[in-house]
Design a protein around this motif. Structure first.
Motif, short mmCIF file in Angstrom:
data_model
loop_
_atom_site.label_atom_id
_atom_site.label_comp_id
_atom_site.label_asym_id
_atom_site.label_seq_id
_atom_site.Cartn_x
_atom_site.Cartn_y
_atom_site.Cartn_z
N ALA A 1 10.98 -13.06 -34.00
CA ALA A 1 11.45 -12.65 -35.33
C ALA A 1 10.58 -13.26 -36.43
O ALA A 1 10.32 -12.63 -37.45
CB ALA A 1 12.91 -13.06 -35.52
N LEU B 1 7.39 -11.22 -37.45
CA LEU B 1 7.46 -9.85 -37.95
C LEU B 1 7.06 -9.80 -39.42
O LEU B 1 7.65 -10.48 -40.25
CB LEU B 1 8.88 -9.30 -37.80
CG LEU B 1 9.40 -9.18 -36.37
CD1 LEU B 1 10.88 -8.83 -36.37
CD2 LEU B 1 8.60 -8.15 -35.59
N VAL C 1 7.42 -8.52 -42.79
CA VAL C 1 8.34 -7.70 -43.57
C VAL C 1 8.27 -8.17 -45.02
O VAL C 1 8.35 -9.38 -45.29
CB VAL C 1 9.80 -7.84 -43.07
CG1 VAL C 1 10.75 -7.01 -43.91
CG2 VAL C 1 9.91 -7.43 -41.60
N GLU D 1 13.15 -6.58 -46.89
CA GLU D 1 14.17 -7.37 -46.22
C GLU D 1 15.45 -7.40 -47.06
O GLU D 1 16.55 -7.20 -46.54
CB GLU D 1 13.64 -8.79 -46.00
CG GLU D 1 14.44 -9.58 -44.99
CD GLU D 1 13.78 -10.91 -44.65
OE1 GLU D 1 12.62 -11.14 -45.06
OE2 GLU D 1 14.43 -11.70 -43.95
N PRO E 1 15.21 -3.91 -40.66
CA PRO E 1 13.86 -3.38 -40.94
C PRO E 1 13.09 -3.01 -39.67
O PRO E 1 12.21 -2.17 -39.71
CB PRO E 1 13.16 -4.55 -41.65
CG PRO E 1 14.25 -5.40 -42.17
CD PRO E 1 15.43 -5.23 -41.26
N LEU E 2 13.47 -3.63 -38.55
CA LEU E 2 12.80 -3.32 -37.29
C LEU E 2 12.97 -1.85 -36.92
O LEU E 2 12.15 -1.29 -36.20
CB LEU E 2 13.44 -4.16 -36.18
CG LEU E 2 12.68 -5.38 -35.73
CD1 LEU E 2 13.53 -6.17 -34.77
CD2 LEU E 2 11.37 -4.99 -35.07
#
Lengths: 364, 338
Positions: free
Chosen positions: B246, B249, B251, B256, B266-267
């Motif tokens: 995590a 990632l 973002v 977010e 967001p994934l």
């Protein structure tokens, strides 16, 4: 993802977890219930369950508003949506909740006008934009959501919007908490109190937990540090003498709550008996529109009342919602029932205990 | 305001004018301008050996114009990226246009111009096309279908079967920008953000990997379903597992925040300009260096690894040392109540 905020600080969380471990060492197994679906979601999202010591367990409670919506209530919403000229507006996660014959999503596919909105005010906007349509907002949710719905009703009254109404399925959390405890089916050592609900009600609303049930309650926010801090507080209370209500969400929650929101609730809604999925009828556990606001009551306007409908065969959401069984103990879990084809509502919402457990990694 | 009428689809003078004044004005390819029944393309234009890649995709989006892009731009990016993810160098596109009666002509022309500009930027020729007009109410403004043909140079074999434990999983930049930008534009959320869609053609970015000599095992453009969807697809029924960190990632904070507000992850939010690559673990740095040197890859990052554990599953390790299993969302992404 950044995780940069101070409430998402891994070393702080690690320190708090360490404290839980030290406090719990050598103790008989402790079991706390997180009342709120938001906590269930956060625990799964951050993978916190597996980080707690083996003798500290968290069970989900009946605090997922979608999950406790009874089959008959979903059926009533679908019946409304089937009326010609009626537009039903709802929060997104109600769409896939199964009633006895399908969901709102199924109804929409069959031609019913069902819209997903983010707020009851969006539904009011639809009513203003389409004066020929009867727009009904599904009032689902706890003390957190109900004030916003009350505000929309007041706005509809003030601006004379007559083609807007609310099907109030709102529920109140303290009576449900009592119902779970009064059933005597679960032995608990403390309660993680709901954060957003308490922001409205005030942390004092949970005073009955230590007073009547000798249970500690830690009101918590939804960040990892919030949840683990609440667990620390609960373990400390078990280790100490007197259970109490601890406000571990001081940045949002006060002892007396949000006066404006409470006044609005009081003005528009009155308590009513309400059926909960898993708990059955609980006296004074719901909100109905007061007679003064009967004009905006969709139940009266369309003569629709939720009736008591059977739960899906084999579904044990009720026991999950009361904390009697863990989701994985349901024979349907992960087999007949998954997020893609949910049998019961606890598998629908990401706040539902079954959906949350489904996303958690099993020990290997 | 001039609008598309059913007459524009009649095959008569209005149709002819629409084709000349709107489409050919912006799409200059001589093969298209010939207005034949089919584009006839000389084989000499094709390099020898290798394989052909052929794909099609339909574009349906509300609103038609959104921060950072529009449907014309998207209709090229999506198809070019599908070809690029197959290791192909895109050569030719076709474009089919379904127009709803009443569509403003200037909006249509902006989309044609946008499609033409993006095709030129991606180095791909639009060689054939079609338009149809449907009565008002039977479509949502404008739909575009594009098909693309590309050439896969010899030696590029991108298959899930090539993926093995120890491989690194890379993503070419920040996640969820397109999905959140469009969602916020669509919902009329009145939320002030600077979010823009990431829609971009990624064929050059992919070529950079091969040019750097990276033996790429698998590529996928992370569109609908986001990175999470791609990883679930990668692991499904395979004898290996996927582990994602995590904290790794990429973002944007505003993505977010907006996703959190709407109760989304967001994934699983869509991208239109992000490539996912699986490469041997010892090639990860070389691949990231190649990507980061390109404007579309400056935020490229390694987000996970292929593992022997948990075959068929995608495990996300959280910042706190816990883990959860990523699974495909059941249906449309729906926001939560509270």
């Amino acid at each position: 993802m950044s995780g940069a905020s101070s409430y998402r600080n891994p070393p702080v969380v690690a320190g708090l977890l360490d404290r839980v471990r030290r406090l719990a060492v050598g103790r008989a197994p402790l079991r706390f219930m997180e009342f709120c679906g938001g906590h269930t979601h956060a625990i799964a999202e951050y993978g916190l369950r597996s980080l707690l010591p083996d003798n500290v367990r968290l069970s989900s409670g009946p605090g997922c508003p979608v999950c406790v919506t009874a089959s008959g209530e979903v059926d009533a919403a679908i019946a409304l949506a089937a009326r010609p000229g009626v537009t039903v507006a709802t929060f997104g996660d109600m769409m896939r909740v199964p009633g006895t014959a399908g969901s709102l999503s199924d109804a929409r596919a069959s031609g019913a006008d069902v819209r997903v909105v983010y707020s009851p005010r969006d539904a009011l906007e639809i009513a203003r934009a389409c004066p020929a349509a009867e727009v009904v907002f599904l009032g689902v949710g706890f003390e957190t959501t109900a004030p916003v719905v009350a505000a929309a009703v007041l706005e509809a009254e003030a601006s004379g919007v007559s083609n807007f109404s609310v099907l109030s399925l709102h529920k109140l959390t303290p009576p449900a908490m009592r119902a779970v405890l009064d059933a005597g089916e679960v032995r608990l050592d403390g309660i993680i109190g709901p954060g957003h609900v308490s922001a409205v009600l005030g942390s004092e609303a949970w005073g009955f937990l230590p007073r009547d049930y000798r249970l500690g309650c830690a009101v918590a926010g939804f960040e990892p540090t919030d949840v683990v801090s609440a667990v620390v507080a609960l373990v400390e209370m078990v280790a100490g003498e007197e259970p109490a209500v601890v406000n571990a969400y001081g940045r949002a929650v006060t002892a007396a709550g949000n006066r404006v929101a409470l006044q609005m609730l009081e003005q528009v809604f009155a308590p009513a008996d309400r059926e909960w999925r898993g708990l059955g009828f609980v006296p004074n556990s719901g909100l109905q529109l007061r007679p003064e606001y009967a004009d905006w009551d969709a139940g009266l306007r369309f003569d629709i009342r939720p009736y008591s409908a059977p739960e899906p065969p084999g579904c044990r959401c009720g026991e999950v919602l009361r904390g009697v069984i863990e989701p994985r103990q349901c024979p349907l879990f992960g087999r007949a029932c998954s997020p893609a084809s949910p049998v019961g509502p606890c598998m629908v919402s990401s706040e539902g205990a079954c959906a949350a457990h489904y996303s958690e990694a099993e020990e290997q | 305001m001039a609008r598309v009428t059913l007459g524009h689809g009649s095959g008569g003078e209005l149709t002819r004018r629409l084709i000349h004044d709107v489409f050919l004005k912006h799409l200059p390819d001589p093969e298209l301008g010939r207005l034949g029944d089919a584009a006839v393309l000389p084989r000499e234009g094709l390099p020898g050996g290798g394989s052909l890649a052929f794909t099609t995709d339909s574009y349906v989006i509300t609103p038609l114009e959104f921060p950072g892009g529009d449907i014309g731009h998207l209709a090229v990016c999506g198809t070019v990226n599908d070809l690029a993810a197959a290791g192909a160098q895109p050569l030719w596109l076709t474009a089919g246009w379904i127009l709803e009666e009443g569509l403003p002509l200037d909006l249509l022309e902006r989309q044609v111009a946008s499609l033409a500009a993006t095709a030129e930027a991606a180095g791909v020729r639009v060689v054939a096309g079609d338009t149809k007009v449907v009565p008002h109410g039977l479509a949502d403004g404008l739909y575009i279908n594009t098909a693309g043909l590309g050439w896969v140079p010899p030696g590029r074999l991108l298959r899930r079967e090539s993926v093995q434990p120890g491989d690194a999983i890379l993503v070419s930049g920040t996640l969820g920008d397109h999905g959140m930008a469009v969602m916020l534009a669509r919902q009329g959320m009145r939320l002030q953000t600077n979010l823009v869609s990431d829609a971009a053609p990624l064929n050059e970015l992919v070529e950079r990997l091969f040019a750097a000599g990276v033996p790429v095992h698998w590529l996928r453009d992370a569109t609908r379903g986001g990175l999470g969807g791609v990883l679930c697809e990668l692991a499904e029924t395979r004898p290996y597992g996927v582990r994602v960190e995590a904290t790794a990632l990429p973002v944007r904070p505003e993505v977010e925040a907006a996703a959190e507000l709407l109760g989304l992850d967001p994934l699983f939010v869509a991208n239109e300009g992000k490539m996912v690559a699986v490469v041997p673990g010892d090639q990860a740095e070389a691949a990231l260096t190649a990507w980061r040197a390109h404007p579309h890859g400056t935020q490229a990052a390694q987000v996970g690894v292929i593992t022997e554990e948990r075959p068929g599953q995608v495990l996300l390790r959280t910042a706190y040392g816990g883990a959860r299993v990523l699974r495909l969302p059941a249906g449309e992404l729906l926001p939560r109540i509270c």
